[in-house]
Design a protein around this motif. Structure first.
Motif, PDB file in Angstrom:
ATOM      1  N   LEU A  69       0.859  -1.180   0.000  1.00  0.00           N
ATOM      2  CA  LEU A  69       0.000   0.000   0.000  1.00  0.00           C
ATOM      3  C   LEU A  69       0.893   1.226   0.000  1.00  0.00           C
ATOM      4  O   LEU A  69       1.748   1.365   0.861  1.00  0.00           O
ATOM      5  CB  LEU A  69      -0.895   0.008   1.245  1.00  0.00           C
ATOM      6  N   GLY A  70       0.725   2.092  -0.953  1.00  0.00           N
ATOM      7  CA  GLY A  70       1.460   3.356  -0.953  1.00  0.00           C
ATOM      8  C   GLY A  70       2.946   3.207  -1.165  1.00  0.00           C
ATOM      9  O   GLY A  70       3.404   2.401  -1.960  1.00  0.00           O
ATOM     10  N   ASP A  71       3.704   3.984  -0.419  1.00  0.00           N
ATOM     11  CA  ASP A  71       5.148   4.093  -0.526  1.00  0.00           C
ATOM     12  C   ASP A  71       5.820   2.743  -0.259  1.00  0.00           C
ATOM     13  O   ASP A  71       5.632   2.136   0.783  1.00  0.00           O
ATOM     14  CB  ASP A  71       5.634   5.130   0.486  1.00  0.00           C
ATOM     15  N   LYS A  72       6.635   2.293  -1.199  1.00  0.00           N
ATOM     16  CA  LYS A  72       7.306   0.977  -1.073  1.00  0.00           C
ATOM     17  C   LYS A  72       8.340   0.962   0.056  1.00  0.00           C
ATOM     18  O   LYS A  72       8.754  -0.095   0.501  1.00  0.00           O
ATOM     19  CB  LYS A  72       7.989   0.605  -2.396  1.00  0.00           C
ATOM     20  N   LYS A  73       8.782   2.142   0.518  1.00  0.00           N
ATOM     21  CA  LYS A  73       9.785   2.200   1.579  1.00  0.00           C
ATOM     22  C   LYS A  73       9.195   1.851   2.942  1.00  0.00           C
ATOM     23  O   LYS A  73       9.899   1.437   3.839  1.00  0.00           O
ATOM     24  CB  LYS A  73      10.418   3.591   1.642  1.00  0.00           C
ATOM     25  N   LYS A  74       7.896   2.049   3.102  1.00  0.00           N
ATOM     26  CA  LYS A  74       7.232   1.767   4.370  1.00  0.00           C
ATOM     27  C   LYS A  74       6.471   0.460   4.247  1.00  0.00           C
ATOM     28  O   LYS A  74       5.672   0.275   3.334  1.00  0.00           O
ATOM     29  CB  LYS A  74       6.244   2.880   4.722  1.00  0.00           C
ATOM     30  N   LYS A  75       6.706  -0.435   5.173  1.00  0.00           N
ATOM     31  CA  LYS A  75       5.951  -1.686   5.188  1.00  0.00           C
ATOM     32  C   LYS A  75       4.563  -1.401   5.752  1.00  0.00           C
ATOM     33  O   LYS A  75       4.422  -0.733   6.762  1.00  0.00           O
ATOM     34  CB  LYS A  75       6.635  -2.729   6.067  1.00  0.00           C
ATOM     35  N   THR A  76       3.578  -1.918   5.085  1.00  0.00           N
ATOM     36  CA  THR A  76       2.217  -1.820   5.594  1.00  0.00           C
ATOM     37  C   THR A  76       1.730  -3.228   5.912  1.00  0.00           C
ATOM     38  O   THR A  76       2.173  -4.205   5.318  1.00  0.00           O
ATOM     39  CB  THR A  76       1.273  -1.137   4.588  1.00  0.00           C
ATOM     40  N   TYR A  77       0.840  -3.303   6.876  1.00  0.00           N
ATOM     41  CA  TYR A  77       0.341  -4.583   7.356  1.00  0.00           C
ATOM     42  C   TYR A  77      -1.169  -4.538   7.455  1.00  0.00           C
ATOM     43  O   TYR A  77      -1.768  -3.482   7.554  1.00  0.00           O
ATOM     44  CB  TYR A  77       0.893  -4.877   8.760  1.00  0.00           C
ATOM     45  N   ARG A  78      -1.757  -5.722   7.477  1.00  0.00           N
ATOM     46  CA  ARG A  78      -3.179  -5.844   7.780  1.00  0.00           C
ATOM     47  C   ARG A  78      -3.380  -7.179   8.502  1.00  0.00           C
ATOM     48  O   ARG A  78      -2.607  -8.126   8.347  1.00  0.00           O
ATOM     49  CB  ARG A  78      -4.040  -5.751   6.537  1.00  0.00           C
ATOM     50  N   ALA A  79      -4.447  -7.223   9.264  1.00  0.00           N
ATOM     51  CA  ALA A  79      -4.783  -8.449   9.997  1.00  0.00           C
ATOM     52  C   ALA A  79      -5.226  -9.525   9.020  1.00  0.00           C
ATOM     53  O   ALA A  79      -5.895  -9.245   8.030  1.00  0.00           O
ATOM     54  CB  ALA A  79      -5.892  -8.162  11.005  1.00  0.00           C
ATOM     55  N   THR A  80      -4.840 -10.747   9.293  1.00  0.00           N
ATOM     56  CA  THR A  80      -5.284 -11.891   8.501  1.00  0.00           C
ATOM     57  C   THR A  80      -6.645 -12.343   9.052  1.00  0.00           C
ATOM     58  O   THR A  80      -7.098 -11.856  10.095  1.00  0.00           O
ATOM     59  CB  THR A  80      -4.296 -13.058   8.617  1.00  0.00           C
ATOM     60  N   GLY A  81      -7.269 -13.288   8.370  1.00  0.00           N
ATOM     61  CA  GLY A  81      -8.515 -13.867   8.891  1.00  0.00           C
ATOM     62  C   GLY A  81      -8.313 -14.447  10.278  1.00  0.00           C
ATOM     63  O   GLY A  81      -9.150 -14.280  11.173  1.00  0.00           O
ATOM     64  N   LYS A  82      -7.183 -15.111  10.477  1.00  0.00           N
ATOM     65  CA  LYS A  82      -6.849 -15.682  11.781  1.00  0.00           C
ATOM     66  C   LYS A  82      -6.706 -14.575  12.829  1.00  0.00           C
ATOM     67  O   LYS A  82      -7.150 -14.723  13.966  1.00  0.00           O
ATOM     68  CB  LYS A  82      -5.542 -16.484  11.666  1.00  0.00           C
ATOM     69  N   GLY A  83      -6.110 -13.461  12.429  1.00  0.00           N
ATOM     70  CA  GLY A  83      -5.948 -12.326  13.336  1.00  0.00           C
ATOM     71  C   GLY A  83      -7.275 -11.711  13.724  1.00  0.00           C
ATOM     72  O   GLY A  83      -7.510 -11.370  14.888  1.00  0.00           O
ATOM     73  N   ILE A  84      -8.166 -11.572  12.761  1.00  0.00           N
ATOM     74  CA  ILE A  84      -9.497 -11.015  13.031  1.00  0.00           C
ATOM     75  C   ILE A  84     -10.261 -11.925  13.994  1.00  0.00           C
ATOM     76  O   ILE A  84     -10.909 -11.450  14.933  1.00  0.00           O
ATOM     77  CB  ILE A  84     -10.298 -10.829  11.722  1.00  0.00           C
ATOM     78  N   GLU A  85     -10.181 -13.228  13.781  1.00  0.00           N
ATOM     79  CA  GLU A  85     -10.873 -14.168  14.671  1.00  0.00           C
ATOM     80  C   GLU A  85     -10.326 -14.085  16.089  1.00  0.00           C
ATOM     81  O   GLU A  85     -11.100 -14.087  17.056  1.00  0.00           O
ATOM     82  CB  GLU A  85     -10.775 -15.602  14.134  1.00  0.00           C
ATOM     83  N   LEU A  86      -8.995 -14.016  16.226  1.00  0.00           N
ATOM     84  CA  LEU A  86      -8.414 -13.899  17.566  1.00  0.00           C
ATOM     85  C   LEU A  86      -8.825 -12.578  18.203  1.00  0.00           C
ATOM     86  O   LEU A  86      -9.132 -12.532  19.400  1.00  0.00           O
ATOM     87  CB  LEU A  86      -6.887 -14.013  17.520  1.00  0.00           C
ATOM     88  N   LEU A  87      -8.872 -11.518  17.434  1.00  0.00           N
ATOM     89  CA  LEU A  87      -9.298 -10.222  17.955  1.00  0.00           C
ATOM     90  C   LEU A  87     -10.740 -10.293  18.463  1.00  0.00           C
ATOM     91  O   LEU A  87     -11.056  -9.792  19.548  1.00  0.00           O
ATOM     92  CB  LEU A  87      -9.146  -9.147  16.877  1.00  0.00           C
ATOM     93  N   LYS A  88     -11.619 -10.934  17.722  1.00  0.00           N
ATOM     94  CA  LYS A  88     -13.011 -11.090  18.152  1.00  0.00           C
ATOM     95  C   LYS A  88     -13.090 -11.876  19.465  1.00  0.00           C
ATOM     96  O   LYS A  88     -13.852 -11.525  20.374  1.00  0.00           O
ATOM     97  CB  LYS A  88     -13.837 -11.804  17.082  1.00  0.00           C
ATOM     98  N   GLN A  89     -12.306 -12.955  19.563  1.00  0.00           N
ATOM     99  CA  GLN A  89     -12.281 -13.754  20.791  1.00  0.00           C
ATOM    100  C   GLN A  89     -11.754 -12.929  21.961  1.00  0.00           C
ATOM    101  O   GLN A  89     -12.255 -13.022  23.085  1.00  0.00           O
ATOM    102  CB  GLN A  89     -11.406 -14.995  20.604  1.00  0.00           C
TER     103      GLN A  89
END
Length: 111
Positions: A69-89
């Motif tokens: 996403l955007g500038d290649k110099k900055k790493k961007t992240y997003r939650a995976t499906g597994k991450g979303i499920e753990l967050l809900k729990q």
């Protein structure tokens, strides 16, 4: 519970909770530090060392992934499906904890 083992046990530290919450949408680290301070009205902050070590742990546990996403110099992240499920729990677990505390405080006449 040791902080280092919380992910293995399916629980998030406060730092990991807020970071994962910020990665529900694609973001990079600096935005996360600002967002956490803003959403907690300055009551919780995450420094760069904590942020990036926690990002590594979340990535190793397959709870977040690098995105482009955007500038290649900055790493961007997003939650995976597994991450979303753990967050809900985790939200449910924390909700239960608050309910337990409220019940005890109320029965003791402290609430």
């Amino acid at each position: 519970m040791a902080r280092n083992r919380s992910l293995e046990m399916g629980e998030l530290t406060d730092t990991a909770y807020y970071i994962l919450l910020c990665f529900v949408q694609e973001n990079h680290g600096y935005v996360v530090m600002q967002a956490v301070e803003e959403m907690t009205n300055g009551q919780f902050s995450i420094g760069p060392a904590s942020l990036y070590s926690t990002i590594q742990k979340l990535q190793s546990a397959d709870l977040i992934e690098i995105t482009e996403l955007g500038d290649k110099k900055k790493k961007t992240y997003r939650a995976t499906g597994k991450g979303i499920e753990l967050l809900k729990q985790e939200v449910e677990r924390r909700r239960d904890m608050v309910q337990h505390a409220e019940e005890i405080l109320k029965s003791a006449g402290e609430l």
